[in-house]
Design a protein around this motif. Structure first.
Motif, PDB file in Angstrom:
ATOM      1  N   ASP A  40     -38.549  13.681   8.246  1.00  0.00           N
ATOM      2  CA  ASP A  40     -38.228  13.705   6.757  1.00  0.00           C
ATOM      3  C   ASP A  40     -37.309  14.519   6.415  1.00  0.00           C
ATOM      4  OD1 ASP A  40     -39.533  16.053   6.585  1.00  0.00           O
ATOM      5  OD2 ASP A  40     -41.339  15.504   5.527  1.00  0.00           O
ATOM      6  N   SER A  41     -37.136  14.688   5.071  1.00  0.00           N
ATOM      7  CA  SER A  41     -36.018  15.827   4.653  1.00  0.00           C
ATOM      8  C   SER A  41     -36.082  16.907   5.172  1.00  0.00           C
ATOM      9  CB  SER A  41     -35.768  15.407   3.198  1.00  0.00           C
ATOM     10  OG  SER A  41     -37.018  16.017   2.276  1.00  0.00           O
ATOM     11  N   LEU A  42     -37.434  17.501   5.006  1.00  0.00           N
ATOM     12  CA  LEU A  42     -37.678  18.983   5.156  1.00  0.00           C
ATOM     13  C   LEU A  42     -37.401  19.238   6.836  1.00  0.00           C
ATOM     14  CD1 LEU A  42     -38.485  21.545   3.773  1.00  0.00           C
ATOM     15  CD2 LEU A  42     -40.873  20.994   4.578  1.00  0.00           C
ATOM     16  N   ILE A  45     -33.881  19.478   7.464  1.00  0.00           N
ATOM     17  CA  ILE A  45     -33.239  20.891   7.117  1.00  0.00           C
ATOM     18  C   ILE A  45     -33.332  21.778   8.260  1.00  0.00           C
ATOM     19  CG2 ILE A  45     -33.359  22.960   5.743  1.00  0.00           C
ATOM     20  CD1 ILE A  45     -34.184  20.904   3.391  1.00  0.00           C
ATOM     21  N   LEU A  48     -30.937  20.790  11.046  1.00  0.00           N
ATOM     22  CA  LEU A  48     -29.586  21.262  10.759  1.00  0.00           C
ATOM     23  C   LEU A  48     -29.543  22.692  11.286  1.00  0.00           C
ATOM     24  CD1 LEU A  48     -28.921  19.423   7.500  1.00  0.00           C
ATOM     25  CD2 LEU A  48     -28.071  18.849   9.731  1.00  0.00           C
ATOM     26  N   GLU A  52     -27.090  24.398  13.540  1.00  0.00           N
ATOM     27  CA  GLU A  52     -25.902  25.364  13.451  1.00  0.00           C
ATOM     28  C   GLU A  52     -26.165  26.562  14.409  1.00  0.00           C
ATOM     29  OE1 GLU A  52     -25.096  25.000   8.777  1.00  0.00           O
ATOM     30  OE2 GLU A  52     -27.089  26.134   9.214  1.00  0.00           O
ATOM     31  N   ILE A  59     -22.784  23.454   9.027  1.00  0.00           N
ATOM     32  CA  ILE A  59     -22.852  21.965   8.707  1.00  0.00           C
ATOM     33  C   ILE A  59     -22.894  21.815   7.108  1.00  0.00           C
ATOM     34  CG2 ILE A  59     -24.149  19.784   8.868  1.00  0.00           C
ATOM     35  CD1 ILE A  59     -25.319  21.127  11.463  1.00  0.00           C
ATOM     36  N   ASP A  61     -23.599  20.606   3.411  1.00  0.00           N
ATOM     37  CA  ASP A  61     -24.620  19.644   2.946  1.00  0.00           C
ATOM     38  C   ASP A  61     -24.090  18.219   2.623  1.00  0.00           C
ATOM     39  OD1 ASP A  61     -26.238  21.975   2.476  1.00  0.00           O
ATOM     40  OD2 ASP A  61     -25.647  22.067   0.410  1.00  0.00           O
ATOM     41  N   ARG A  65     -26.052  14.768   4.484  1.00  0.00           N
ATOM     42  CA  ARG A  65     -26.844  13.944   3.648  1.00  0.00           C
ATOM     43  C   ARG A  65     -26.964  12.217   4.100  1.00  0.00           C
ATOM     44  NH1 ARG A  65     -25.409  16.062  -1.714  1.00  0.00           N
ATOM     45  NH2 ARG A  65     -26.588  18.093  -1.302  1.00  0.00           N
TER      46      ARG A  65
ATOM     47  N   ARG B  46     -22.234  28.492   0.704  1.00  0.00           N
ATOM     48  CA  ARG B  46     -21.740  27.132   0.573  1.00  0.00           C
ATOM     49  C   ARG B  46     -21.958  26.981  -0.991  1.00  0.00           C
ATOM     50  NH1 ARG B  46     -24.375  25.424   5.360  1.00  0.00           N
ATOM     51  NH2 ARG B  46     -26.265  24.992   3.999  1.00  0.00           N
ATOM     52  N   ALA B 204     -29.999  27.650   2.633  1.00  0.00           N
ATOM     53  CA  ALA B 204     -30.656  27.050   3.930  1.00  0.00           C
ATOM     54  C   ALA B 204     -31.389  26.287   3.336  1.00  0.00           C
ATOM     55  CB  ALA B 204     -31.483  28.331   4.874  1.00  0.00           C
ATOM     56  N   LEU B 205     -32.086  26.129   2.382  1.00  0.00           N
ATOM     57  CA  LEU B 205     -32.729  24.826   1.808  1.00  0.00           C
ATOM     58  C   LEU B 205     -32.136  23.456   1.301  1.00  0.00           C
ATOM     59  CD1 LEU B 205     -35.959  24.444   1.608  1.00  0.00           C
ATOM     60  CD2 LEU B 205     -35.775  25.303  -0.792  1.00  0.00           C
ATOM     61  N   ARG B 206     -30.885  23.778   1.186  1.00  0.00           N
ATOM     62  CA  ARG B 206     -29.706  22.776   0.952  1.00  0.00           C
ATOM     63  C   ARG B 206     -30.428  21.899  -0.424  1.00  0.00           C
ATOM     64  NH1 ARG B 206     -26.215  21.510   5.333  1.00  0.00           N
ATOM     65  NH2 ARG B 206     -26.878  22.966   7.011  1.00  0.00           N
ATOM     66  N   HIS B 262     -46.676  17.220  -0.270  1.00  0.00           N
ATOM     67  CA  HIS B 262     -45.523  17.643   0.616  1.00  0.00           C
ATOM     68  C   HIS B 262     -45.121  19.058   0.000  1.00  0.00           C
ATOM     69  CE1 HIS B 262     -41.658  17.837   2.276  1.00  0.00           C
ATOM     70  NE2 HIS B 262     -41.977  16.858   3.311  1.00  0.00           N
ATOM     71  N   ILE B 263     -44.613  19.705   0.972  1.00  0.00           N
ATOM     72  CA  ILE B 263     -44.282  21.310   0.728  1.00  0.00           C
ATOM     73  C   ILE B 263     -42.842  21.357  -0.306  1.00  0.00           C
ATOM     74  CG2 ILE B 263     -42.936  21.991   2.550  1.00  0.00           C
ATOM     75  CD1 ILE B 263     -45.689  24.339   1.011  1.00  0.00           C
ATOM     76  N   THR B 264     -41.926  20.254  -0.119  1.00  0.00           N
ATOM     77  CA  THR B 264     -40.957  20.505  -1.126  1.00  0.00           C
ATOM     78  C   THR B 264     -40.717  19.186  -1.827  1.00  0.00           C
ATOM     79  OG1 THR B 264     -39.406  19.700   0.771  1.00  0.00           O
ATOM     80  CG2 THR B 264     -39.574  22.059   0.048  1.00  0.00           C
ATOM     81  N   GLN B 265     -41.110  17.894  -1.462  1.00  0.00           N
ATOM     82  CA  GLN B 265     -40.966  16.618  -1.923  1.00  0.00           C
ATOM     83  C   GLN B 265     -41.973  16.607  -3.163  1.00  0.00           C
ATOM     84  OE1 GLN B 265     -38.303  14.357  -1.456  1.00  0.00           O
ATOM     85  NE2 GLN B 265     -37.763  16.133  -0.226  1.00  0.00           N
TER      86      GLN B 265
END
Lengths: 88, 404
Positions: A40-42, A45, A48, A52, A59, A61, A65, B46, B204-206, B262-265
């Motif tokens: 999943d998205s987490l 991360i 990545l 790195e 890398i 964002d 994506r 960034r 880092a969390l983008r 979910h922890i971030t979603q």
């Protein structure tokens, strides 16, 4: 993005991904999609971040994506490595 | 015992200035406080932009001795509280101070002091840190500083629920006063998250936008960090009327819950449930709500989930609803955000208007909500203000226009 990926880079990308996801290495193939691997998205991360560190690259964002499978991930890493100034 | 609770004072420190008037003026104009982050070498990061409270200098508000135990985030809480108290003209007897509560919110606490102190250990190999490092970094430092300054001796504590901290704090202060555990309360949140370590962690969390914050807009790139404080004076309606106070608005309901998802979603269902709980607590139906002050972070995930939650709860009255999203103006001030948004919501109720969503470009079909895009008259009796934290902890407030 269709960089030709060196076998070493592909292997290290797959190994890093497997280690980060706590998957056995034989579960990860160049054609595995993130969906198949339950990423999943987490998780993305975290992968990545590990890549790195593994390759000493940054890398961005926006390119990260769009990545959906292992081959695209390895191609992205290869592209960043190719763009890196030669080590002094 | 259920008592009506009203707001008689507001204060705000933000990227827009050092008081609620400057903040509200920027809100009306849709003026964004987001700009280049200063004070750090940003070359290795960034993103480059944030909503720093550049006009806020603690030394303008405290003498050197007072500042020794105070981190920036605590000084912001105190200065915003001074403004709110001055507006309320509240003066308490020693007996009343025992029933005066202080509930603050902060995500990080004294991160500036912690970062500076620990870097002397790790980077400069110094053998010791400043002896006030612990009093400065504790998340309750703002609440404690306020008790010392005011001599208030009632319930005082701090809530830390990331981006929902201030809404959780305000909600608990509201319930304390409504239920008779306190007669007056100072409540809100403060945050000073601009340290190099913290910026690297967000990178880092983008989730941080490379340019600016565009809530609910197609092509939005993420959130933008902000700093500041918002503080409210709450008291019983009876108390306020007995002393002839100017009542700004009523605080009518609070709802909270966890997504357990979910922890971030974020989860739309969790957000919708918190909104419904707040409405029930306010004994208010969805069609009585004219404005939703959205959490609206400008991230891909929040704005889609929040839009779905708003469409779900307010399905029957979307045509008579406006959604306001102010983080494009003050940035995401984490534990202070809910308090700044409360100030905007209260001012909107007082002036019966809605304000523009700054930086908005193009509608996103996945965020199909009636977003307010202009400063325009908008009669409404009640407004909802949402906060949804990382970790799925949701806190929603309901405010009402006050009429005698």
């Amino acid at each position: 993005m269709s960089e030709s990926v060196s076998p070493d880079v592909l292997d290290r990308v797959m190994r890093t991904l497997a280690e980060t996801q706590k998957l056995s290495a034989d579960k990860v193939t160049p054609d595995s999609t993130f969906e198949q691997l339950g990423i999943d998205s987490l998780d993305g991360i975290n992968i990545l971040f590990a890549l790195e560190n593994e390759f000493n690259i940054n890398i961005p964002d926006e390119s990260a994506r769009l990545v959906r499978d292992v081959r695209q991930l390895a191609e992205g890493v290869q592209k960043l490595l190719n763009e890196k100034p030669a080590a002094s | 015992m259920t008592r009506r609770v009203v707001i008689t004072g507001i204060g705000a420190i933000s990227a827009l200035g050092n008081n609620a008037a400057a903040f509200w003026s920027a809100c009306q104009a849709g003026e964004s406080g987001i700009g280049k982050i200063t004070g750090f070498d940003m070359s290795g990061i960034r993103f480059q932009n944030g909503a720093q409270a550049n006009q806020f200098n603690p030394a303008d508000h405290f003498d050197d001795k007072q500042l020794i135990p105070l981190d920036r985030f605590a000084t912001m809480a105190v200065v915003a509280a001074r403004e709110a108290l001055a507006q309320s003209q509240l003066e308490l007897t020693p007996e009343e101070k025992i029933r005066a509560a202080i509930v603050t919110g902060s995500c990080y606490g004294g991160k500036t002091s912690e970062d500076a102190g620990f870097s002397t250990l790790y980077k400069d190999n110094q053998p010791r840190v400043h002896p006030m490092t612990i009093p400065r970094l504790m998340a309750n430092a703002g609440a404690s500083a306020l008790t010392l300054e005011l001599g208030w001796q009632g319930p005082a504590w701090t809530v830390s629920t990331a981006c929902s901290s201030a809404n959780h704090a305000i909600g608990q202060a509201f319930w304390l006063v409504r239920n008779g555990m306190a007669d007056v309360a100072l409540t809100g949140g403060s945050e000073a998250p601009f340290t190099y370590g913290s910026l690297k962690a967000w990178e880092a969390l983008r989730v941080v936008s490379p340019d600016t914050c565009r809530p609910f807009s197609k092509g939005r790139g993420g959130m933008v960090l902000g700093e500041g404080a918002g503080m409210l004076v709450l008291e019983t309606l009876e108390n306020a009327q007995a002393r002839g106070a100017n009542i700004l608005a009523e605080i009518a309901g609070f709802g909270m819950g966890a997504d357990a998802h979910h922890i971030t979603q974020p989860s739309a269902a969790g957000a919708a449930r918190a909104i419904r709980l707040a409405l029930a607590d306010a004994q208010c139906s969805p069609d009585q709500i004219g404005v939703v002050n959205a959490h609206g972070t400008g991230t891909a995930a929040n704005d889609v989930a929040e839009s779905a939650a708003i469409r779900d709860v307010f399905a029957a009255n979307l045509a008579s609803l406006k959604v306001v999203a102010t983080k494009a103006i003050h940035g995401h001030a984490l534990g202070a955000s809910g308090a700044l948004e409360a100030v905007a919501t209260i001012r909107g109720l007082q002036e019966q208007c809605v304000i523009p969503t700054a930086n908005f470009q193009t509608p996103d079909p996945e965020c199909d909500i009636p977003l307010s895009l202009a400063h325009t008259p908008w009669p409404h009796d009640a407004a909802v203000s949402n906060s949804f934290a990382f970790g799925g902890l949701n806190a929603v407030l309901v405010f009402r226009r006050f009429e005698d």
